[in-house]
Structures are given as structure tokens and as C-alpha cells.
Design an enzyme around this catalytic site. Structure first.
Site, PDB file in Angstrom:
ATOM      1  N   SER A  92       0.872  -1.169   0.000  1.00 54.28           N
ATOM      2  CA  SER A  92       0.000   0.000   0.000  1.00 54.28           C
ATOM      3  C   SER A  92       0.909   1.219   0.000  1.00 54.28           C
ATOM      4  O   SER A  92       2.080   1.131   0.397  1.00 54.28           O
ATOM      5  CB  SER A  92      -0.925  -0.008   1.216  1.00 54.28           C
ATOM      6  N   HIS A 120       5.648   5.948  21.006  1.00 51.90           N
ATOM      7  CA  HIS A 120       5.314   7.348  20.686  1.00 51.90           C
ATOM      8  C   HIS A 120       6.022   8.266  21.687  1.00 51.90           C
ATOM      9  O   HIS A 120       6.056   7.960  22.890  1.00 51.90           O
ATOM     10  CB  HIS A 120       3.804   7.539  20.769  1.00 51.90           C
ATOM     11  N   ALA A 130     -10.658  13.486  21.896  1.00 48.03           N
ATOM     12  CA  ALA A 130      -9.442  13.712  22.683  1.00 48.03           C
ATOM     13  C   ALA A 130      -8.237  12.965  22.125  1.00 48.03           C
ATOM     14  O   ALA A 130      -7.099  13.384  22.305  1.00 48.03           O
ATOM     15  CB  ALA A 130      -9.684  13.291  24.129  1.00 48.03           C
ATOM     16  N   HIS A 180       3.650  -1.093   3.821  1.00 48.06           N
ATOM     17  CA  HIS A 180       3.082   0.227   3.526  1.00 48.06           C
ATOM     18  C   HIS A 180       4.252   1.175   3.242  1.00 48.06           C
ATOM     19  O   HIS A 180       5.167   1.291   4.064  1.00 48.06           O
ATOM     20  CB  HIS A 180       2.283   0.716   4.739  1.00 48.06           C
ATOM     21  N   ASP A 218      -0.670  15.933  15.636  1.00 51.41           N
ATOM     22  CA  ASP A 218       0.385  16.523  16.475  1.00 51.41           C
ATOM     23  C   ASP A 218      -0.051  17.881  17.001  1.00 51.41           C
ATOM     24  O   ASP A 218      -0.913  18.533  16.411  1.00 51.41           O
ATOM     25  CB  ASP A 218       1.658  16.677  15.649  1.00 51.41           C
ATOM     26  N   GLU A 241       1.411   5.571   0.580  1.00 44.56           N
ATOM     27  CA  GLU A 241       0.913   6.807   1.201  1.00 44.56           C
ATOM     28  C   GLU A 241       1.374   8.027   0.406  1.00 44.56           C
ATOM     29  O   GLU A 241       2.534   8.109   0.012  1.00 44.56           O
ATOM     30  CB  GLU A 241       1.440   6.877   2.635  1.00 44.56           C
ATOM     31  N   PHE A 300      13.508  15.417  11.630  1.00 41.99           N
ATOM     32  CA  PHE A 300      12.144  15.086  12.048  1.00 41.99           C
ATOM     33  C   PHE A 300      11.962  13.720  12.698  1.00 41.99           C
ATOM     34  O   PHE A 300      10.926  13.454  13.295  1.00 41.99           O
ATOM     35  CB  PHE A 300      11.147  15.275  10.885  1.00 41.99           C
TER      36      PHE A 300
END
Ligand code: FAD
Length: 297
Positions: A16, A152, A126, A269, A110, A18, A219
Site C-alpha cells: 500500500s 510514541h 481527545a 506500507h 500533532d 501513502e 524530524f
């Protein structure tokens, strides 16, 4: 079946892709040329990102709809909770449903630039888990969510991050797509953790072919992805050699896909950055052949 870099026919590989919504006419041309090229590889879906702060709402929407109308591919629309009320987000979801879009990548998003941490809109969703529930209540969408093999950055611990992923799956997500990573072992370790948490949906690795190491350094940290020393070494001295960097990028990403495939991964992906050739080359090495090549056999 096509031979691949594994020196044996590969079976059952799904890819797939993006894309991000274009800002200018020139970028739009590049995107559509890439979409048409990658369509040949018969991806299981193609997704279109939603800009930070929700600023690309219209452009994401238009790109998704155009993919639906003008290609044979299944589009998945990214959607975030940033700076929007539930009613506004629900209207976008309903609009996708009415247009015939059936796949959404549900994200929190973000914090806006300058803000140190994420602040939900007072009348908004939220987090991504709440958004998944909202989407489920509107239509029977195929819902993907984000997963982080290296945790994360906002998460206090691996356990908290896995709890959060589990909440997103329990709310109705059918697949997780990972943040990019550069060591196959990080992915496999994460997969083991997911299994021990009873997370049983597919965890699809997100592959970022890196051509610009300098910008990656800028980044990657904010995305929760570490950069191994060897990756820096690979790009050493190549700042003025963009073509060489592209060849190196293809080689590194193909080697990681090979390791993932050997470990049992069949769904990949790709973060294409709207460029086709690099992703096309990696898919080719994975054994995927374009429809043009197949019909010539
Ligand atoms: P969530 O799953 O909601 O979680 C974010 C963090 O908050 C996690 O650490 C989690 O543990 C913590 N958390 C959440 N809920 C709770 C709770 N109730 N209690 C305690 N902790 C909690 N960004 C965009 O702006 N547009 C895009 O199109 C986009 N596409 C992406 C696609 C992929 C595949 C990935 C991996 C990321 C994408 N992102 C995108 C980036 C994403 O928006 C950010 O990583 C964002 O910071 C987190 O989003 P999330 O959906 O993972 O959030």
C-alpha cells in the site's frame, strides 16, 4: 510468479502507498504521475495524509475523491482530531461515506507548531481511540490506526503505548500501520509485545525510503524513530550526489523489506513522499510486477 531479491518466487505480498495532498499545480502533476505509475503495482489501498493542524482538509478530500473517481485503487483518507469539534470531524466522515470512501486512517495528530504538548479541542475527540469510536458510529469503515515500534514520544512507557494501541483496536480499528523504523528487529520485538497484549490485527510496517539523511535527522526524533549509526554512515559524503543517494536508499529499504519478508511479513506500507520511482524499484525487488509487465508474459 516473479523472481525477487530473495532468489525465489515471493508469495502473497501486498503493498500500500501513502501520498500527501499537493500544495501547488506542479506538485499536483508530480503526485498524479506517481499515482498512475504506482497503480500498475495493484496496491491493496493508497492513503492520503491530513496536514498538521487540519490545514489540508479540502486538499486531502479532493485527492481522495479523485483517486476514487479516476483510478481503480481503494483510497484511505487520513483524518486527525486537531483543532476541530466532534461535529466538524463527523461531518467530514459522513461526507467520505456519502462519496463512497470506505477506508480511514484515524489519528490524533500533532500539537500545532509552537505548542509543547497536545491539547484536545474542548468539544473535540481527545485522541485517536475516541476518533475510531466516532467513525464506527457513522459507518462500517475499514479503519487503520498508527503504531509505534519504538514508542510514541508522548508515551510514558511501552506498556502505556500498547494499552493505547489496544484501546484503538478495541474501539474498532482493523489494522495498524507503523511509524517508520530502520531496524527490522525493532518491528519484530514490537510485534511480540502486541501479541502478548492480545492485539491481533495486522501490524503493517511503514517503510520510509530515505534519500535525504540531513532532513531525516530533523524530524525522526519527533516521530519516535531512532536513527542507527550505520544509516548515517551510508549517506556520508553524499550530500551533493542526489542520484547516488537514491540508489543507496533503494538498496537499504529493499534489504529491510527482505528481512521483514523472511520474518513472515507480507503487507508493506510505503511512505512514497509522492515520488514513484524509488517505491516502484523496491516493490520490483520484492517481486511485485506491474500490470504492463504481467500482460506481456
Ligand atoms: P494516539 O493514539 O491518540 O496517541 C498519542 C499518544 O498519546 C500516545 O503516546 C498514547 O499512548 C497517548 N495517549 C492517547 N490517549 C491516551 C490516554 N487516554 N491516556 C494516556 N495517554 C494517552 N499526523 C497528521 O497530522 N496527519 C496524518 O495524516 C498523519 N498520518 C500518520 C500515519 C501514520 C501511519 C503514522 C504512524 C502517523 C501519522 N501521523 C499523522 C502522525 C500522528 O498524528 C502523530 O504521531 C500523533 O502525535 C499521534 O497520533 P496517534 O493517532 O498515534 O495518537
Amino acid at each position: 510468479r516473479a523472481k525477487s531479491l530473495f532468489a525465489e518466487p515471493v508469495k502473497d505480498v501486498n503493498v500500500s502507498f501513502e501520498f500527501f495532498p499537493p500544495k501547488t499545480e506542479k506538485m499536483e502533476e508530480t503526485l498524479w504521475s506517481s499515482i498512475k505509475t504506482l497503480e500498475e503495482l495493484n496496491p491493496s489501498f493508497v492513503s492520503v495524509t491530513y496536514g498538521a493542524g487540519g490545514g489540508t482538509r479540502e486538499r486531502t478530500h479532493n485527492t481522495v475523491k479523485r483517486i476514487l473517481d479516476e483510478t481503480s485503487m481503494k483510497p484511505a483518507a487520513h483524518l486527525t482530531c486537531v483543532s476541530a469539534t466532534k461535529a466538524e470531524v463527523n461531518a467530514v466522515i459522513q461526507d467520505y461515506w456519502d462519496a463512497g470512501v470506505r477506508s480511514i486512517v484515524a489519528l490524533r495528530g500533532d500539537p500545532p507548531e509552537g505548542a509543547s504538548h497536545y491539547q484536545p479541542h474542548p468539544d473535540g475527540y481527545a485522541n485517536a481511540a475516541e476518533l475510531v469510536s466516532g467513525i464506527r458510529s457513522i459507518g462500517d469503515f475499514d479503519i487503520s490506526v498508527a503504531a509505534y515500534p519504538e514508542i510514541h514520544p508522548d508515551s510514558p512507557s511501552l506498556a502505556a503505548d500498547l494499552d493505547n494501541l489496544k484501546r484503538k483496536i478495541d474501539a474498532g480499528a482493523t489494522r495498524a500501520i507503523t511509524q517508520f523504523f530502520f531496524e527490522a528487529d525493532s518491528y519484530f520485538r514490537f510485534l511480540d509485545h502486541c501479541q502478548s497484549y492480545g492485539i491481533n490485527v495486522p501490524i503493517v510496517p511503514g517503510i520510509l525510503p530515505v534519500t535525504n539523511f540531513a532532513s531525516l535527522k530533523g524530524f525522526a526524533g519527533a516521530c519516535g524513530s531512532s536513527i542507527p549509526q550505520w544509516l548515517g554512515d551510508m549517506f556520508e559524503g553524499l550530500d551533493d550526489r542526489p542520484q547516488t543517494r537514491t540508489l543507496v536508499a533503494a538498496s537499504i529499504a529493499a534489504e529491510m523489506c527482505r528481512r521483514l519478508y523472511i520474518g513472515g511479513v507480507r503487507d508493506f506500507h510505503f511512505y512514497t513522499l509522492n515520488r514513484a520511482e524509488l517505491t516502484y524499484a523496491i516493490c520490483h525487488m520484492l517481486g511485485i510486477r506491474g500490470t504492463a509487465a504481467e500482460s506481456a508474459l
